[in-house]
Design a protein around this motif. Structure first.
Motif, short mmCIF file in Angstrom:
data_model
loop_
_atom_site.label_atom_id
_atom_site.label_comp_id
_atom_site.label_asym_id
_atom_site.label_seq_id
_atom_site.Cartn_x
_atom_site.Cartn_y
_atom_site.Cartn_z
N LEU A 1 18.78 110.10 64.37
CA LEU A 1 18.38 109.49 65.64
C LEU A 1 17.01 109.99 66.09
O LEU A 1 16.19 109.22 66.58
CB LEU A 1 19.43 109.81 66.71
CG LEU A 1 20.79 109.12 66.55
CD1 LEU A 1 21.76 109.61 67.61
CD2 LEU A 1 20.63 107.60 66.63
N ILE A 2 16.78 111.28 65.89
CA ILE A 2 15.47 111.83 66.26
C ILE A 2 14.37 111.18 65.44
O ILE A 2 13.31 110.81 65.95
CB ILE A 2 15.48 113.36 66.07
CG1 ILE A 2 16.38 114.01 67.12
CG2 ILE A 2 14.06 113.93 66.17
CD1 ILE A 2 16.60 115.49 66.89
N ALA A 3 14.62 111.00 64.13
CA ALA A 3 13.61 110.38 63.27
C ALA A 3 13.36 108.93 63.67
O ALA A 3 12.21 108.47 63.72
CB ALA A 3 14.07 110.46 61.81
N ILE A 4 14.44 108.18 63.99
CA ILE A 4 14.29 106.78 64.39
C ILE A 4 13.48 106.67 65.68
O ILE A 4 12.56 105.86 65.81
CB ILE A 4 15.67 106.13 64.53
CG1 ILE A 4 16.34 106.00 63.15
CG2 ILE A 4 15.55 104.75 65.18
CD1 ILE A 4 17.77 105.52 63.22
N VAL A 5 13.83 107.51 66.66
CA VAL A 5 13.12 107.47 67.94
C VAL A 5 11.65 107.86 67.75
O VAL A 5 10.74 107.26 68.34
CB VAL A 5 13.81 108.41 68.96
CG1 VAL A 5 12.97 108.55 70.21
CG2 VAL A 5 15.19 107.87 69.31
N GLY B 1 8.76 110.02 72.37
CA GLY B 1 8.45 110.89 71.24
C GLY B 1 8.41 112.35 71.65
O GLY B 1 8.89 113.23 70.93
N LEU B 2 7.85 112.63 72.84
CA LEU B 2 7.81 114.00 73.33
C LEU B 2 9.23 114.52 73.58
O LEU B 2 9.55 115.67 73.22
CB LEU B 2 7.00 114.06 74.62
CG LEU B 2 6.89 115.44 75.30
CD1 LEU B 2 6.24 116.44 74.37
CD2 LEU B 2 6.11 115.34 76.60
N ILE B 3 10.06 113.68 74.17
CA ILE B 3 11.45 114.10 74.38
C ILE B 3 12.14 114.36 73.05
O ILE B 3 12.91 115.31 72.90
CB ILE B 3 12.19 113.01 75.20
CG1 ILE B 3 11.61 112.93 76.62
CG2 ILE B 3 13.68 113.32 75.26
CD1 ILE B 3 12.19 111.80 77.45
N ALA B 4 11.85 113.51 72.05
CA ALA B 4 12.45 113.71 70.72
C ALA B 4 12.02 115.04 70.13
O ALA B 4 12.83 115.76 69.53
CB ALA B 4 12.05 112.56 69.80
N LEU B 5 10.74 115.40 70.31
CA LEU B 5 10.28 116.68 69.80
C LEU B 5 10.98 117.84 70.51
O LEU B 5 11.35 118.84 69.88
CB LEU B 5 8.77 116.79 69.97
CG LEU B 5 7.93 115.87 69.08
CD1 LEU B 5 6.45 116.02 69.41
CD2 LEU B 5 8.16 116.18 67.61
N ARG C 1 26.61 126.29 72.28
CA ARG C 1 27.63 125.33 72.71
C ARG C 1 27.13 123.88 72.66
O ARG C 1 27.90 122.96 72.43
CB ARG C 1 28.08 125.67 74.13
CG ARG C 1 28.72 127.05 74.25
CD ARG C 1 29.16 127.34 75.68
NE ARG C 1 29.75 128.66 75.81
CZ ARG C 1 31.02 128.94 75.60
NH1 ARG C 1 31.84 127.95 75.27
NH2 ARG C 1 31.48 130.16 75.72
N ARG C 2 25.83 123.67 72.88
CA ARG C 2 25.31 122.31 72.93
C ARG C 2 24.74 121.85 71.61
O ARG C 2 24.19 120.75 71.53
CB ARG C 2 24.24 122.21 74.02
CG ARG C 2 24.77 122.49 75.42
CD ARG C 2 23.66 122.31 76.44
NE ARG C 2 24.14 122.56 77.81
CZ ARG C 2 23.39 122.47 78.89
NH1 ARG C 2 22.10 122.17 78.76
NH2 ARG C 2 23.89 122.72 80.09
N VAL D 1 13.91 117.75 71.89
CA VAL D 1 15.30 117.79 71.42
C VAL D 1 15.38 118.43 70.03
O VAL D 1 16.27 119.24 69.75
CB VAL D 1 15.88 116.36 71.40
CG1 VAL D 1 17.25 116.34 70.72
CG2 VAL D 1 16.02 115.83 72.83
N MET D 2 14.44 118.07 69.16
CA MET D 2 14.45 118.67 67.82
C MET D 2 14.22 120.18 67.90
O MET D 2 14.87 120.95 67.18
CB MET D 2 13.36 118.02 66.96
CG MET D 2 13.27 118.59 65.56
SD MET D 2 12.06 117.73 64.53
CE MET D 2 12.90 116.17 64.28
#
Length: 451
Positions: A12-16, A177-181, A214-215, A183-184
């Motif tokens: 999902l991170i890669a797709i986003v 994209g920033l949010i994805a980074l 936990r998350r 999250v990664m």
């Protein structure tokens, strides 16, 4: 609870991220093409020529002419006579300037300018047309009484703010994209902590367990839990083994001491001395084993030791036995306190001096204070150790001479024990060439400074 695996999260991170990149590329394309909006306004000479051509042509030819001069960005049609459109209040200034521009270039003709969306009531997507500001509708009065309607736009639509329509999508994509980074990064932080914990595993103490993530993904939580269990089992196993080795070594040392007392009854003096030397070497080896087991189990005591006194005492003992050991201690190093195990510190100094005397025939002992460490240097006058073998000499059972008989140097545990004891005191050990061609062994131990 929904379990999203690590593979799914990474996918999902890669797709986003790819989606955000595509939006950014689209935005860049629009920004580089924004100058094309200057051509959204048709030239007045072109409009004048079309108007005259329509007026001079026969009514049955006007349809073909309109098709010939029209394009996707420039549509020409005929409207009813006198059909005008009032401009919107928020667009009167822009339309007034356009109307004045075209009216001056088309004298004698009625000209009105309006947004393309104002006359799109019957069109399919009037709401979409409302956001495009560089699409205009020009109405030019013909001398025949009809109205020439020109819908002019560009393939680069812009909003009322003059920005490309794709800019908003690009900004949103960049934010995604920033949010994805982020999250990664959050997903990989537990793995980074795990790698750091593996690097600093110390089985001589009770290592703190890694905190639960936990998350994070279930796989990461499972790996962290497994590492904590493995760390606990290894610590218990190492402590049990070291305790067993220590107990065995202690008992064997007791038997060796008893045997030492019985050796005195051997009538042959030469045999008696050889037996005594063998038993002394065995006791020394057992002492080294006991110290090593205490290091492995984290059982070294902590006391304030005046290190210079230990060095002087060990050198005096070797001189009393006929060894050539000289000592030089800087004034700044006298009285330096090292926090550690007294017996272990004595063993460090004794093993280094004994090695120098055994293989280099003389021990030049020097001690100085450097920054926050006390530096002990022991030089000999032997044949030296090749640079490619020095690191191996600090490992157990490694000697330059292959045999292990007592006359040529024992089992090769002396420097290995020194290394483990020095590292247990947060110190370092190095080997180099002595100034006189022999071997130099140098250790550095932190000086205790009360806070």
């Amino acid at each position: 609870m929904l379990r999203v695996t690590l593979a799914t999260r990474l996918a999902l991170i890669a797709i986003v991220a790819l989606f955000a990149i595509s939006l950014v590329i689209t935005t860049v394309f629009y920004l580089t093409s924004v100058r094309e909006s200057e051509f959204a306004r048709p030239a007045p000479t072109r409009l004048s020529a079309i108007a005259e051509l329509i007026e001079r042509s026969a009514p049955d030819m006007r349809g073909l002419i309109l098709q010939a001069v029209s394009s996707p960005q420039f549509t020409v049609r005929l409207g009813a006579a006198g059909a005008t459109v009032d401009p919107q209040p928020d667009e009167q200034d822009t339309q007034a300037r356009l109307r004045e521009f075209y009216a001056n270039a088309l004298p004698g003709r009625d000209v009105s300018v309006a947004p393309a969306s104002a006359a799109s009531n019957g069109r399919r997507f009037p709401r979409l047309g409302r956001v495009i500001s560089n699409a205009v509708e020009l109405r030019i009065g013909l001398h025949s009484g009809e109205t020439l309607v020109v819908d002019a736009s560009t393939r680069l639509p812009v909003t009322r703010l003059g920005l490309p329509v794709g800019l908003g999508a690009g900004l949103i994509g960049t934010i995604i994209g920033l949010i994805a980074l982020l999250v990664m990064q959050r997903e990989t932080q537990p793995l980074a902590r795990l790698a750091a914990a593996v690097d600093r595993v110390d089985l001589s103490a009770d290592p703190p367990p890694l905190p639960e993530a936990r998350r994070s993904a279930p796989e990461i939580r499972a790996v962290i839990a497994a590492f904590n269990r493995l760390q606990a089992r290894l610590g218990e196993m190492m402590r049990a083994r070291m305790t067993l080795v220590g107990g065995i070594a202690h008992d064997v040392r007791t038997f060796a001491t008893r045997l030492r007392l019985r050796v005195d009854k051997i009538p042959d003096a030469a045999e008696q001395q050889r037996a005594i030397a063998d038993i002394d070497d065995m006791i020394r080896l057992l002492d080294d084993a006991l110290l090593s087991s205490r290091v492995g189990a984290g059982q070294l005591s902590q006391e304030m030791v005046e290190f210079s006194a230990v060095v002087i005492a060990e050198a005096d003992d070797r001189r009393a036995q006929g060894g050539r050991a000289d000592v030089a201690i800087d004034e700044a190093a006298k009285g330096a306190i090292v926090l550690g195990d007294r017996l272990a510190l004595r063993r460090i100094v004794a093993n280094i001096i004994d090695n120098a005397l055994k293989y280099g025939h003389v021990a030049h002992v020097r001690m100085k204070l450097e920054r926050a460490s006390v530096i002990l240097t022991v030089d000999d006058e032997g044949s030296g150790i090749p640079s490619d073998r020095r690191h191996a000499m600090l490992e157990p059972f490694n000697r330059l001479e292959a045999s292990r008989n007592r006359a040529t140097g024992g089992a090769g545990l002396g420097l290995a024990v020194v290394r483990s004891l020095v590292e247990a005191h947060d110190g370092t050990i190095e080997m180099a060439d002595a100034p006189d061609g022999g071997t130099r062994v140098q250790i550095a131990l932190p000086v205790f400074r009360p806070t």
